[in-house]
Design a protein around this motif. Structure first.
Motif, PDB file in Angstrom:
ATOM      1  N   GLU A 179       0.813  -1.213   0.000  1.00 11.71           N
ATOM      2  CA  GLU A 179       0.000   0.000   0.000  1.00 11.71           C
ATOM      3  C   GLU A 179       0.853   1.273   0.000  1.00 11.71           C
ATOM      4  O   GLU A 179       0.353   2.362  -0.256  1.00 11.71           O
ATOM      5  N   LEU A 180       2.146   1.122   0.280  1.00  9.01           N
ATOM      6  CA  LEU A 180       3.027   2.281   0.357  1.00  9.01           C
ATOM      7  C   LEU A 180       3.796   2.523  -0.942  1.00  9.01           C
ATOM      8  O   LEU A 180       4.481   3.546  -1.061  1.00  9.01           O
ATOM      9  N   ILE A 181       3.718   1.588  -1.891  1.00 10.51           N
ATOM     10  CA  ILE A 181       4.575   1.667  -3.076  1.00 10.51           C
ATOM     11  C   ILE A 181       3.747   1.578  -4.349  1.00 10.51           C
ATOM     12  O   ILE A 181       2.994   0.615  -4.552  1.00 10.51           O
ATOM     13  N   GLU A 182       3.913   2.557  -5.218  1.00 11.21           N
ATOM     14  CA  GLU A 182       3.313   2.542  -6.553  1.00 11.21           C
ATOM     15  C   GLU A 182       4.426   2.453  -7.581  1.00 11.21           C
ATOM     16  O   GLU A 182       5.423   3.175  -7.480  1.00 11.21           O
ATOM     17  N   ILE A 183       4.282   1.581  -8.562  1.00  9.23           N
ATOM     18  CA  ILE A 183       5.242   1.471  -9.656  1.00  9.23           C
ATOM     19  C   ILE A 183       4.619   2.116 -10.895  1.00  9.23           C
ATOM     20  O   ILE A 183       3.523   1.746 -11.304  1.00  9.23           O
ATOM     21  N   ARG A 184       5.340   3.077 -11.475  1.00  6.36           N
ATOM     22  CA  ARG A 184       4.772   3.888 -12.553  1.00  6.36           C
ATOM     23  C   ARG A 184       5.630   3.784 -13.809  1.00  6.36           C
ATOM     24  O   ARG A 184       6.848   3.947 -13.745  1.00  6.36           O
ATOM     25  N   ASN A 185       4.977   3.510 -14.923  1.00  8.23           N
ATOM     26  CA  ASN A 185       5.632   3.502 -16.225  1.00  8.23           C
ATOM     27  C   ASN A 185       5.874   4.950 -16.642  1.00  8.23           C
ATOM     28  O   ASN A 185       4.934   5.702 -16.922  1.00  8.23           O
ATOM     29  N   ALA A 186       7.131   5.383 -16.694  1.00 12.28           N
ATOM     30  CA  ALA A 186       7.443   6.775 -17.004  1.00 12.28           C
ATOM     31  C   ALA A 186       6.990   7.163 -18.407  1.00 12.28           C
ATOM     32  O   ALA A 186       6.763   8.342 -18.681  1.00 12.28           O
ATOM     33  N   CYS A 187       6.880   6.174 -19.291  1.00 13.35           N
ATOM     34  CA  CYS A 187       6.451   6.464 -20.655  1.00 13.35           C
ATOM     35  C   CYS A 187       4.937   6.533 -20.788  1.00 13.35           C
ATOM     36  O   CYS A 187       4.425   6.981 -21.805  1.00 13.35           O
ATOM     37  N   ASP A 188       4.235   6.073 -19.760  1.00 10.61           N
ATOM     38  CA  ASP A 188       2.773   6.095 -19.780  1.00 10.61           C
ATOM     39  C   ASP A 188       2.286   6.215 -18.345  1.00 10.61           C
ATOM     40  O   ASP A 188       1.785   5.253 -17.769  1.00 10.61           O
ATOM     41  N   PRO A 189       2.453   7.382 -17.718  1.00 13.15           N
ATOM     42  CA  PRO A 189       2.128   7.549 -16.301  1.00 13.15           C
ATOM     43  C   PRO A 189       0.695   7.182 -15.946  1.00 13.15           C
ATOM     44  O   PRO A 189       0.422   6.740 -14.834  1.00 13.15           O
ATOM     45  N   SER A 190      -0.235   7.339 -16.876  1.00 16.74           N
ATOM     46  CA  SER A 190      -1.637   7.069 -16.576  1.00 16.74           C
ATOM     47  C   SER A 190      -1.917   5.590 -16.388  1.00 16.74           C
ATOM     48  O   SER A 190      -2.956   5.212 -15.874  1.00 16.74           O
ATOM     49  N   SER A 191      -0.957   4.730 -16.788  1.00 20.53           N
ATOM     50  CA  SER A 191      -1.207   3.289 -16.721  1.00 20.53           C
ATOM     51  C   SER A 191      -0.819   2.680 -15.393  1.00 20.53           C
ATOM     52  O   SER A 191      -1.056   1.515 -15.154  1.00 20.53           O
TER      53      SER A 191
END
Length: 475
Positions: free
Chosen positions: A167-179
């Motif tokens: 719950e403390l960590i989000e992994i974000r695709n820098a090329c598609d932040p909305s995903s």
């Protein structure tokens, strides 16, 4: 003839709050607890020594990291062959330094909806080491970004393997932040996401060198306390492979960038100019001191309000930390009516070369001994445990039986508040960089009055600054 090269008063060392600062990993113990690690142990190099591992063996270094994270931090972790394998003590140093920046209150908090400290990790990698360590050690909230499919996939797997931290960590695709959003099991979305290959020398040609770092990845309205980064240190594959004595893996994308770390961190600086009010601090690790000097000059050119540096040491490896902010620095202790908290700190900056953490620590001890307090020093951890006794009335001025600090007018101080009698607390001293020391107080009594606590700590700050810092003699 004395060398013109500036000499350190105190040699840099592992961060004092790092759990391995006094007790390095015991390979024999870890081997007895984890048979999978036992198979990688090598006999001691000398009689009475400790067993070691082959540092050029990727499987051995990966297993060591896995075992340390599991045994010492309760974190389940794994990475596939060839991915960058982080060293736990070194990465912990970075986390603890961010904690120092936070506690120093040099830059005031920014408005964040959550109460938790929020951190953005640029290029979190398959290992996801900073979010896992920061969440497990301090309960901080993280967004970790990356651009390759394999890094995003394995970072998410490592988070999913630790439900108590997910719950403390989000992994974000820098090329598609909305995903990004929540951790998902599906494949990475966004056609721009790169496959992540260790054999792709043309990886960064053309538009690839313009992949997003912060701008375009940070969402509208988002606020963070920090960004952090372990940047690509090298300009070429050949340069990255110059050290045959270690094997920590690393893909081309993790190790190499056109212009090396200097160019990559300059990208972060450029983005920070557009996101001045979205971060309390921008930070990055730096691998070369020459690059550190260039980057500090660059930051002054772009008009930052504060620049901080430090040195990370683990064994024979040295890295540097660089932090900057565009926010207005806070004046320390503007009022005593501050929210109650268990820690307070201040910096002594501009110290003479012969003054280091040890000298400041001894002066702290003498300050309270002059008041008749009960003091117990721990030189190994650079702290003094103090209890103000019931019979204390006020500090004695010019007491001939006290140490050298009381001979200075600076140590003459006002009466302690009556409410402080019997209050136990700890004063810790940390060497930051040459000429800079952090002094922090921690109340050992959760029910103590915060107002009174700040009163005596302000007196200590005034005394130490008057003793160690030269007054401004400019007309």
């Amino acid at each position: 003839m004395l060398s013109k090269k500036r000499r350190r008063v105190d040699p840099p060392s592992i961060h004092p709050r790092n759990r391995y600062s006094e007790n390095p990993p015991d390979f024999a113990l870890l081997g007895s607890l984890c048979p999978s690690f036992q198979s990688f142990l090598l006999p001691p190099r000398r009689p009475g020594g400790r067993p070691t591992i082959d540092w050029s063996d990727f499987n051995a270094t990966r297993e060591l990291t896995r075992v340390l994270l599991l045994h010492d931090h309760g974190v389940h972790w794994w990475i596939p062959d060839g991915q960058l394998c982080p060293t736990v003590p070194n990465r912990s140093n970075y986390i603890h330094w961010l904690q120092d920046l936070l506690s120093s209150d040099v830059i005031p908090p920014i408005q964040i909806s959550e109460e938790k400290v929020r951190v953005f990790d640029i290029g979190t990698g398959a290992n996801c080491i900073y979010p896992l360590l920061g969440a497990s050690l301090l309960g901080w909230s993280f967004v970790g970004s990356d651009v390759t499919k394999i890094a995003l996939e394995w970072a998410r797997k490592n988070v999913q393997s630790n439900p108590h931290l997910s719950e403390l960590i989000e992994i974000r695709n820098a090329c598609d932040p909305s995903s990004s959003g929540k951790i998902e099991n599906d494949v990475v979305r966004g056609e721009e996401a790169l496959e992540g290959s260790t054999h792709n020398p043309n990886m960064w040609s053309g538009c690839c060198s313009e992949l997003p770092v912060l701008v375009g990845v940070i969402k509208d309205g988002e606020k963070f306390d920090f960004c952090m980064c372990n940047p690509p240190f090298f300009e070429s594959v050949e340069e990255a492979g110059l050290n045959p004595k270690t094997s920590c893996g690393g893909t081309f994308e993790e190790m190499v960038f056109p212009g090396g770390e200097q160019a990559f961190i300059t990208r972060i600086i450029d983005d920070s100019l557009r996101l001045k009010h979205s971060f309390r601090w921008f930070t990055s690790m730096v691998g070369r001191k020459a690059n550190l000097k260039f980057l500090v000059s660059k930051l002054h050119e772009v008009g930052v309000s504060v620049v901080k540096t430090t040195e990370f040491v683990q064994g024979h490896t040295t890295r540097w930390g660089l932090a900057w902010s565009f926010l207005t620095p806070a004046k320390k202790f503007i009022a005593l009516q501050t929210p109650k908290r268990s820690h307070n700190s201040f910096m002594l900056e501009g110290l003479q070369r012969q003054v280091g953490a040890f000298q400041v620590l001894k002066s702290v001890e003498s300050f309270f001994l002059a008041a008749g307090a009960s003091c117990k020093s721990d030189l190994s951890s650079f702290c003094v445990n103090v209890t103000l006794l019931e019979h204390i009335g006020e500090l004695q001025k010019n007491d001939s039986d006290t140490s050298e600090i009381t001979s200075s007018p600076a140590i003459e101080s006002n009466n302690f508040q009556h409410s402080l009698k019997g209050l136990p607390f700890r004063i810790s001293v940390f060497h930051q960089v040459p000429g800079t020391v952090l002094v922090r107080a921690s109340s050992l009594d959760k029910e103590s009055s915060s107002g009174s606590f700040f009163v005596f700590f302000q007196q200590l700050e005034d005394a130490l600054k008057a003793q160690f810092l030269k007054p401004n003699t400019k007309n």
